[in-house]
Design a protein around this motif. Structure first.
Motif, PDB file in Angstrom:
ATOM      1  N   UNK A  94      -4.230  -0.936  -9.316  1.00  0.00           N
ATOM      2  CA  UNK A  94      -2.807  -0.811  -9.631  1.00  0.00           C
ATOM      3  C   UNK A  94      -2.246   0.553  -9.258  1.00  0.00           C
ATOM      4  N   UNK A  95      -3.054   1.387  -8.629  1.00  0.00           N
ATOM      5  CA  UNK A  95      -2.604   2.752  -8.304  1.00  0.00           C
ATOM      6  C   UNK A  95      -1.440   2.723  -7.329  1.00  0.00           C
ATOM      7  N   UNK A  96      -1.478   1.873  -6.321  1.00  0.00           N
ATOM      8  CA  UNK A  96      -0.403   1.825  -5.319  1.00  0.00           C
ATOM      9  C   UNK A  96       0.919   1.406  -5.960  1.00  0.00           C
TER      10      UNK A  96
ATOM     11  N   UNK B  66       4.299   3.703  -6.316  1.00  0.00           N
ATOM     12  CA  UNK B  66       5.602   3.221  -5.821  1.00  0.00           C
ATOM     13  C   UNK B  66       6.653   3.286  -6.940  1.00  0.00           C
ATOM     14  N   UNK B  67       6.296   2.947  -8.179  1.00  0.00           N
ATOM     15  CA  UNK B  67       7.242   3.013  -9.290  1.00  0.00           C
ATOM     16  C   UNK B  67       7.661   4.461  -9.567  1.00  0.00           C
ATOM     17  N   UNK B  68       6.728   5.377  -9.482  1.00  0.00           N
ATOM     18  CA  UNK B  68       7.069   6.797  -9.694  1.00  0.00           C
ATOM     19  C   UNK B  68       8.049   7.261  -8.630  1.00  0.00           C
ATOM     20  N   UNK B  69       7.836   6.865  -7.382  1.00  0.00           N
ATOM     21  CA  UNK B  69       8.752   7.233  -6.286  1.00  0.00           C
ATOM     22  C   UNK B  69      10.133   6.631  -6.514  1.00  0.00           C
ATOM     23  N   UNK B  70      10.194   5.347  -6.961  1.00  0.00           N
ATOM     24  CA  UNK B  70      11.481   4.690  -7.204  1.00  0.00           C
ATOM     25  C   UNK B  70      12.209   5.349  -8.372  1.00  0.00           C
TER      26      UNK B  70
END
Length: 308
Positions: A43-45, A49-53
């Protein structure tokens, strides 16, 4: 990104965080959760991606303003739901408490009613036993004080009936002699036509003994197996007279010339017919109910004869 996720919590910053604080927090989180450093986490990817969003949304003032407004509305809605949920819980708790109290009240009232019924039954039982004890005591005292009282033999006779077992004169005498001395026992002879239910007549020497048998409360299974009846069909007048109960009495009749003075009521004796072979007699198919009725009829006829 899941719309339920709080982007401020995801980046680990406060709602009032500045642009510089957002950038710093983003870099730390991005390095911490970069997929290259978390190859064992599938689930790292998605998390990266959620942190970037989240950073992109909060970096845009217009998107951040819209998100803050939506976030405040969501928090207010959740608080209202929590408040309503708390009220419902309190209402439910109060209802459950009221129901428990009502149930306890009903159970207490039921227990009080049962206790009152038990106490009333015990009081009635005690009063009945005391009345019977006084009555028996008066009767026995009266019999002891005046042994010249004459009692008809029929008044001293008790009819017993049973469904199972074969009893002869000796076994009946052993069972019922505990209530007083027996003068005579008449047992129906057995025949092929006899019914299963058997019966016998017990003639006591005192009406007090017969009364004791009729009013006995016994736990002995031998005695409790018998049904008991007054041979005359009802409690004799002499029982009421000896126990102190006033009963209407007939006018005294002077004796005739042929009538002996004294123990006239004790002249009748029931013969022992247990040894008679009824199969050889006329009417051998007579049921014991008919035999018993005939015996009682003859006793009454004998009394009527003595009374004339």
């Amino acid at each position: 990104m899941d719309p339920e996720v709080d982007v401020y919590e995801l980046l680990g910053v406060a709602v009032e965080a500045s642009e510089k604080e957002l950038t710093k927090a983003y870099r730390v989180k991005a390095l911490q959760h970069h997929p290259d450093k978390n190859r064992d986490n599938p689930d790292a990817a998605k998390l990266f991606h959620d942190i970037k969003a989240a950073y992109d949304m909060l970096s845009d003032p217009q998107l951040r303003s819209l998100y803050d407004e939506k976030r405040r509305a969501s928090i207010a809605k959740r608080q209202r739901q929590d408040l309503l949920s708390g009220q419902r819980k309190r209402m439910k708790s109060q209802l459950e408490k009221d129901e428990r109290e009502a149930r306890q009240t009903r159970e207490q009232e039921k227990a009080r009613a049962q206790q009152q019924m038990h106490d009333e039954a015990a009081r009635f039982r005690d009063e009945t036993q005391r009345d019977e004890a006084r009555r028996d005591r008066r009767m026995r005292e009266h019999m002891q004080e005046d042994e010249t009282i004459e009692v008809d033999e029929l008044d001293r006779t008790v009819r017993v009936r049973w469904d199972a077992g074969i009893y002869d004169r000796e076994s009946l005498a052993r069972i019922f002699a505990v209530f007083g001395e027996l003068e005579e026992i008449v047992v129906a002879p057995h025949s092929v036509h006899a019914r299963k239910r058997q019966s016998a007549l017990l003639v006591y020497k005192s009406v007090a003994a017969a009364h004791a048998l009729m009013n006995a409360r016994v736990s002995d299974p031998e005695i409790s197996a018998f049904e008991r009846f007054w041979a005359a069909g009802a409690e004799p007048r002499s029982v009421h007279e000896l126990s102190g109960v006033k009963m209407p009495s007939a006018s005294p009749r002077p004796p005739t010339n042929n009538e002996p003075v004294g123990d006239s009521t004790r002249q009748m004796r029931i013969p022992d017919i247990s040894a008679i072979d009824i199969c050889s007699l006329p009417g051998a198919s007579m049921s014991f109910a008919d035999f018993e009725a005939l015996t009682l009829m003859r006793m009454r006829l004998h009394q009527d004869t003595l009374a004339k």
